[in-house]
Design a protein around this motif. Structure first.
Motif, PDB file in Angstrom:
ATOM      1  N   ALA A 138     -44.571 -39.289  -5.120  1.00 16.09           N
ATOM      2  CA  ALA A 138     -43.302 -38.749  -5.612  1.00 16.09           C
ATOM      3  C   ALA A 138     -43.154 -37.267  -5.275  1.00 16.09           C
ATOM      4  CB  ALA A 138     -43.191 -38.967  -7.120  1.00 16.09           C
ATOM      5  N   VAL A 139     -44.192 -36.480  -5.509  1.00 12.99           N
ATOM      6  CA  VAL A 139     -44.099 -35.036  -5.273  1.00 12.99           C
ATOM      7  C   VAL A 139     -44.113 -34.718  -3.776  1.00 12.99           C
ATOM      8  CG1 VAL A 139     -45.211 -32.796  -5.715  1.00 12.99           C
ATOM      9  CG2 VAL A 139     -44.962 -34.464  -7.556  1.00 12.99           C
ATOM     10  N   PRO A 161     -49.835 -29.531  -7.344  1.00 14.38           N
ATOM     11  CA  PRO A 161     -49.483 -29.639  -5.925  1.00 14.38           C
ATOM     12  C   PRO A 161     -49.681 -28.295  -5.238  1.00 14.38           C
ATOM     13  CG  PRO A 161     -47.773 -30.564  -7.327  1.00 14.38           C
ATOM     14  CD  PRO A 161     -48.706 -29.800  -8.215  1.00 14.38           C
ATOM     15  N   ARG A 162     -50.074 -28.348  -3.988  1.00 10.81           N
ATOM     16  CA  ARG A 162     -50.287 -27.135  -3.194  1.00 10.81           C
ATOM     17  C   ARG A 162     -49.398 -27.211  -1.954  1.00 10.81           C
ATOM     18  NH1 ARG A 162     -54.737 -24.186  -4.564  1.00 10.81           N
ATOM     19  NH2 ARG A 162     -53.461 -22.584  -3.585  1.00 10.81           N
ATOM     20  N   TYR A 163     -48.926 -26.048  -1.537  1.00  6.45           N
ATOM     21  CA  TYR A 163     -47.945 -25.970  -0.466  1.00  6.45           C
ATOM     22  C   TYR A 163     -48.369 -24.958   0.586  1.00  6.45           C
ATOM     23  CZ  TYR A 163     -45.121 -28.319  -3.977  1.00  6.45           C
ATOM     24  OH  TYR A 163     -44.651 -29.204  -4.910  1.00  6.45           O
ATOM     25  N   LYS A 164     -48.384 -25.400   1.829  1.00  2.18           N
ATOM     26  CA  LYS A 164     -48.677 -24.497   2.946  1.00  2.18           C
ATOM     27  C   LYS A 164     -47.419 -23.735   3.358  1.00  2.18           C
ATOM     28  CE  LYS A 164     -51.508 -24.534   7.052  1.00  2.18           C
ATOM     29  NZ  LYS A 164     -52.320 -25.334   7.933  1.00  2.18           N
ATOM     30  N   ARG A 171     -38.668 -37.615 -10.697  1.00  2.00           N
ATOM     31  CA  ARG A 171     -38.350 -38.976 -11.194  1.00  2.00           C
ATOM     32  C   ARG A 171     -37.621 -39.811 -10.146  1.00  2.00           C
ATOM     33  NH1 ARG A 171     -36.756 -36.049 -16.067  1.00  2.00           N
ATOM     34  NH2 ARG A 171     -38.428 -36.285 -17.608  1.00  2.00           N
ATOM     35  N   GLU A 172     -36.855 -39.161  -9.261  1.00  2.00           N
ATOM     36  CA  GLU A 172     -36.141 -39.900  -8.201  1.00  2.00           C
ATOM     37  C   GLU A 172     -37.110 -40.718  -7.344  1.00  2.00           C
ATOM     38  OE1 GLU A 172     -33.658 -37.607  -5.587  1.00  2.00           O
ATOM     39  OE2 GLU A 172     -32.847 -36.442  -7.266  1.00  2.00           O
ATOM     40  N   PHE A 173     -38.378 -40.254  -7.252  1.00  2.00           N
ATOM     41  CA  PHE A 173     -39.322 -40.883  -6.329  1.00  2.00           C
ATOM     42  C   PHE A 173     -40.452 -41.633  -7.039  1.00  2.00           C
ATOM     43  CE2 PHE A 173     -37.270 -37.430  -4.047  1.00  2.00           C
ATOM     44  CZ  PHE A 173     -36.857 -38.090  -2.901  1.00  2.00           C
ATOM     45  N   ILE A 174     -40.440 -41.633  -8.352  1.00  2.00           N
ATOM     46  CA  ILE A 174     -41.500 -42.371  -9.090  1.00  2.00           C
ATOM     47  C   ILE A 174     -41.147 -43.841  -9.109  1.00  2.00           C
ATOM     48  CG2 ILE A 174     -42.560 -42.747 -11.358  1.00  2.00           C
ATOM     49  CD1 ILE A 174     -42.410 -39.756 -11.829  1.00  2.00           C
TER      50      ILE A 174
END
Length: 152
Positions: free
Chosen positions: A72-73, A107-110, A149-152
């Protein structure tokens, strides 16, 4: 929502808002500190102090939750990777509530993520360094939660 422990009840009261999702054994809240976009707390829905006390059903349920949250994330914000931590240290400080098993989902972001008028960056990508809280409104928190929630 079926909560069987005082810790989970307190999460509802401590500005964590409505749960993002709930399984048979776990409940997921968006953390108040969003210095890493989509950071969550995942708590066991019963009183338990250690990982060694989890049942096979609870572990199996956790794996499904883990897969769902990461997917989801990743879909919502293009997270690069995910840190999962089960850190119980503060429970053992004087005056804290009894220990309760929970996970930190970070979550980690490059790359920077622009969302709801904010830029969420991860200047310590690749390292675990404490970050100050990112001050966002409850409206922005709700938008982050709704996007997940859109992707869970």
């Amino acid at each position: 929502m079926s909560i069987e422990c005082p810790y989970c009840e307190k999460l509802v009261d401590y500005n964590f808002g409505d749960p993002l999702m709930e399984t048979d054994h776990w409940i997921v809240f968006l953390a108040p500190n969003q210095s890493n976009l989509a950071t969550c707390v995942v708590a066991l829905k019963r009183d338990q102090k250690t990982l060694t006390g989890l049942s096979k059903d609870e572990w199996d349920d956790f794996i499904l939750l883990l897969e769902s949250m990461e997917k989801a994330v990743k879909s919502a914000f293009d997270a690069t990777l995910f840190n999962w931590g089960c850190l119980m240290n503060t429970f053992y400080l004087e005056g804290k509530p009894e220990p309760h098993l929970h996970w930190h989902f970070i979550p980690r972001y490059k790359h920077a993520v622009n969302f709801a008028g904010f830029t969420f960056d991860d200047p310590h990508f690749g390292y675990m360094r404490p970050r100050p809280p990112k001050n966002i409104s409850s409206d922005v928190r709700d938008k982050i939660a709704d996007k997940i929630r859109e992707f869970i």
